[in-house]
Scaffold this active site. Structure first.
Site, PDB file in Angstrom:
ATOM      1  N   LYS A 113       0.799  -1.251  -0.026  1.00 40.56           N
ATOM      2  CA  LYS A 113      -0.067   0.034  -0.004  1.00 40.56           C
ATOM      3  C   LYS A 113       0.823   1.209  -0.125  1.00 40.56           C
ATOM      4  O   LYS A 113       0.576   2.131  -0.581  1.00 40.56           O
ATOM      5  CB  LYS A 113      -0.873  -0.022   1.137  1.00 40.56           C
ATOM      6  CG  LYS A 113      -2.204  -1.040   1.012  1.00 40.56           C
ATOM      7  CD  LYS A 113      -3.302  -0.734   2.039  1.00 40.56           C
ATOM      8  CE  LYS A 113      -4.402  -1.645   1.548  1.00 40.56           C
ATOM      9  NZ  LYS A 113      -5.377  -1.429   2.730  1.00 40.56           N
ATOM     10  N   LYS A 194      -2.983 -11.057  -7.119  1.00 39.86           N
ATOM     11  CA  LYS A 194      -4.321 -11.418  -6.605  1.00 39.86           C
ATOM     12  C   LYS A 194      -5.278 -10.375  -7.276  1.00 39.86           C
ATOM     13  O   LYS A 194      -4.823  -9.443  -7.611  1.00 39.86           O
ATOM     14  CB  LYS A 194      -4.191 -11.577  -5.335  1.00 39.86           C
ATOM     15  CG  LYS A 194      -4.189 -10.306  -4.597  1.00 39.86           C
ATOM     16  CD  LYS A 194      -4.292 -10.210  -2.910  1.00 39.86           C
ATOM     17  CE  LYS A 194      -4.108  -8.848  -2.595  1.00 39.86           C
ATOM     18  NZ  LYS A 194      -4.393  -8.274  -1.246  1.00 39.86           N
ATOM     19  N   LYS A 197      -9.107  -4.687  -6.096  1.00 43.77           N
ATOM     20  CA  LYS A 197      -9.730  -3.596  -6.869  1.00 43.77           C
ATOM     21  C   LYS A 197      -8.646  -2.688  -7.303  1.00 43.77           C
ATOM     22  O   LYS A 197      -8.842  -1.731  -8.203  1.00 43.77           O
ATOM     23  CB  LYS A 197     -10.616  -2.803  -5.893  1.00 43.77           C
ATOM     24  CG  LYS A 197     -12.059  -3.589  -5.662  1.00 43.77           C
ATOM     25  CD  LYS A 197     -13.156  -2.537  -5.183  1.00 43.77           C
ATOM     26  CE  LYS A 197     -12.774  -2.269  -3.635  1.00 43.77           C
ATOM     27  NZ  LYS A 197     -13.106  -3.100  -2.857  1.00 43.77           N
TER      28      LYS A 197
HETATM   29  P1  TYM Z   1     -10.148  -6.792   2.808  1.00 42.21           P
HETATM   30  O1  TYM Z   1     -11.371  -5.944   2.937  1.00 42.21           O
HETATM   31  O2  TYM Z   1      -9.110  -6.297   1.832  1.00 42.21           O
HETATM   32  O3  TYM Z   1     -10.706  -8.181   2.347  1.00 42.21           O
HETATM   33  C1  TYM Z   1     -11.759  -8.813   2.838  1.00 42.21           C
HETATM   34  C2  TYM Z   1     -11.612 -10.291   2.793  1.00 42.21           C
HETATM   35  O4  TYM Z   1     -11.508 -10.671   1.441  1.00 42.21           O
HETATM   36  C3  TYM Z   1     -10.318 -11.417   1.352  1.00 42.21           C
HETATM   37  N1  TYM Z   1      -9.721 -11.289   0.030  1.00 42.21           N
HETATM   38  C4  TYM Z   1      -9.412 -12.280  -0.806  1.00 42.21           C
HETATM   39  N2  TYM Z   1      -9.556 -13.627  -0.870  1.00 42.21           N
HETATM   40  C5  TYM Z   1      -9.081 -14.442  -1.808  1.00 42.21           C
HETATM   41  N3  TYM Z   1      -8.624 -13.872  -2.840  1.00 42.21           N
HETATM   42  C6  TYM Z   1      -8.495 -12.548  -3.033  1.00 42.21           C
HETATM   43  N4  TYM Z   1      -8.094 -12.026  -4.263  1.00 42.21           N
HETATM   44  C7  TYM Z   1      -8.960 -11.697  -2.022  1.00 42.21           C
HETATM   45  N5  TYM Z   1      -8.873 -10.607  -1.912  1.00 42.21           N
HETATM   46  C8  TYM Z   1      -9.508  -9.987  -0.584  1.00 42.21           C
HETATM   47  C9  TYM Z   1      -9.214 -10.654   2.245  1.00 42.21           C
HETATM   48  O5  TYM Z   1      -8.263 -11.983   2.650  1.00 42.21           O
HETATM   49  C10 TYM Z   1     -10.292 -10.741   3.580  1.00 42.21           C
HETATM   50  O6  TYM Z   1     -10.463 -11.714   4.288  1.00 42.21           O
HETATM   51  N6  TYM Z   1      -7.468  -6.173   6.894  1.00 42.21           N
HETATM   52  C11 TYM Z   1      -8.445  -6.873   6.313  1.00 42.21           C
HETATM   53  C12 TYM Z   1      -9.854  -6.207   6.886  1.00 42.21           C
HETATM   54  C13 TYM Z   1      -9.773  -6.565   8.617  1.00 42.21           C
HETATM   55  C14 TYM Z   1     -10.050  -7.796   9.214  1.00 42.21           C
HETATM   56  C15 TYM Z   1      -9.794  -7.362  10.564  1.00 42.21           C
HETATM   57  C16 TYM Z   1      -9.963  -9.302   8.680  1.00 42.21           C
HETATM   58  C17 TYM Z   1      -9.739  -5.765   9.510  1.00 42.21           C
HETATM   59  N7  TYM Z   1      -9.972  -5.991  10.844  1.00 42.21           N
HETATM   60  C18 TYM Z   1      -9.957  -8.463  11.697  1.00 42.21           C
HETATM   61  C19 TYM Z   1     -10.149 -10.240   9.820  1.00 42.21           C
HETATM   62  C20 TYM Z   1     -10.241  -9.841  11.171  1.00 42.21           C
HETATM   63  C21 TYM Z   1      -8.811  -6.549   4.926  1.00 42.21           C
HETATM   64  O7  TYM Z   1      -8.159  -5.805   4.424  1.00 42.21           O
HETATM   65  O8  TYM Z   1      -9.670  -7.086   4.342  1.00 42.21           O
END
Ligand code: TYM
Length: 327
Positions: A113, A194, A197
């Site tokens: 990021k 991966k 967005k």
């Molecule tokens: P975020 O919002 O980026 O994504 C939400 C969930 O989607 C999964 N994900 C994917 N899985 C498979 N293939 C992909 N290409 C892909 N892109 C995204 C992410 O692994 C995620 O599970 N930091 C976290 C948000 C968060 C969180 C938490 C998660 C904040 N606090 C506490 C678990 C527990 C995030 O950026 O997710």
């Protein structure tokens, strides 16, 4: 026996894509009867990159509606917006004094990021994983369903567990990630990376994409990039994976044997996948449209979720503060 607590979160950064869905959200839905599930729209995480404050409430509500549309059931699970429960930020500050800067510097999400948003490398972006650890541990969580890209953050959470317990006496249990087969869905346009967005709208399929958009995006997905005759390319593998994960097992097997016999036409694989995705997303999209006319109800669900979450958060925060000599 008491059910264990499960927590997970998603950032309200706009459209939810099928990577989020297959990697994590499908699990969120399936695990609802097995655990005490707490799910959060983590709005405080998403302000660490550019966002539009004037549209933010709408974006947050859209994310919540998507979650309800895929099957998060507020009668079974707690669904709330992170900033409505102030203990998340309070606990983040307490944990800040336990986390070595060197550990945060290792985080690949921070490095990615920071490279992507060079003009806006803020302290929040750096501290992001500590807030995530606070999200999880505030509820004395046992399990966390996520995609593969979040595993490093969960390791950091377990570092916090160890450091806290060593310094203040045993309080937290180590958390366990729940990872499924779709844990790393790749980009349609750049299958070495991966699905995300940040790579632009053609690299992902959004849950609410219309059928003609889905067809267009899948038909133009990158397939073979490597030399002819090499092992299955990342792009083709991703299309096969998607077909399987969306449940088209018979078509998967038929097309895979065509691939093995070297008779597969990629257009066939793509059109089979496009039609499968369209059919699978249809009920989600229909439910989502109904919620659109019921926004007041959704706001109520989130307010009620925040009350439930805060009840647990208050109790645990008092215990944590006592342990730390703050009460
Ligand atoms: P975020 O919002 O980026 O994504 C939400 C969930 O989607 C999964 N994900 C994917 N899985 C498979 N293939 C992909 N290409 C892909 N892109 C995204 C992410 O692994 C995620 O599970 N930091 C976290 C948000 C968060 C969180 C938490 C998660 C904040 N606090 C506490 C678990 C527990 C995030 O950026 O997710």
């Amino acid at each position: 026996m008491n059910k264990k607590t499960l927590f997970s979160g998603i950032q309200p950064t706009g459209e939810i894509h099928i990577g989020n869905y297959l990697g994590a959200l499908k699990n969120w839905v399936n695990l609802q009867s097995q655990y005490n599930c707490i799910y959060s729209v983590v709005d405080l995480h998403a302000i660490t990159i550019y966002y539009d404050p004037a549209k933010y409430q709408e974006t947050i509500l859209n994310t919540a509606m998507d979650l309800l549309a895929i099957g998060i059931n507020p009668k079974k699970s707690i669904l709330f917006v992170q900033s409505q429960v102030p203990q998340h930020t309070e606990l983040c500050w307490l944990f800040n004094s336990l986390v070595p800067i060197a550990e945060l510097e290792r985080m690949t999400q921070f490095k990615d990021k920071a490279a992507e948003h060079k003009e806006n490398i803020n302290a929040g972006l750096f501290d992001y994983p500590v807030l995530q650890a606070a999200d999880i541990l505030l509820y004395k969580t046992a399990m966390v369903p996520v995609g593969q890209d979040q595993l490093q953050h969960l390791e950091l959470t377990n570092t916090v567990v160890k450091k806290f317990n060593n310094k203040f006496g045993k309080y937290f249990e180590e958390i366990k990630p729940i990872i499924n087969e779709g844990a790393r869905i790749m980009s349609l346009t750049n299958p070495e990376k991966k699905m995300s967005k940040s790579l632009g709208p053609n690299n992902y399929i959004a849950l609410n994409d219309a059928p003609e958009i889905i067809r267009k995006k899948i038909m133009s997905a990158v397939t073979d990039t490597g030399p002819a005759g090499a092992a299955m390319s990342a792009g083709v593998k991703n299309l096969f994976d998607l077909l399987k994960l969306f449940g088209a097992t018979a078509a998967y097997e038929k097309l895979m044997s065509a691939y093995d016999n070297k008779t597969l036409k990629y257009a066939e694989l793509k059109s089979e996948l496009a039609e499968t995705v369209i059919v699978q997303l249809k009920p989600i999209q229909e439910k989502r449209k109904k919620l659109e006319n019921n926004k007041k109800q959704v706001i109520k669900i989130l307010a009620n979720g925040a009350v439930q979450a805060e009840k647990i958060a208050q109790k645990n925060m008092a215990e944590i503060k006592q342990k730390m000599g703050l009460l």
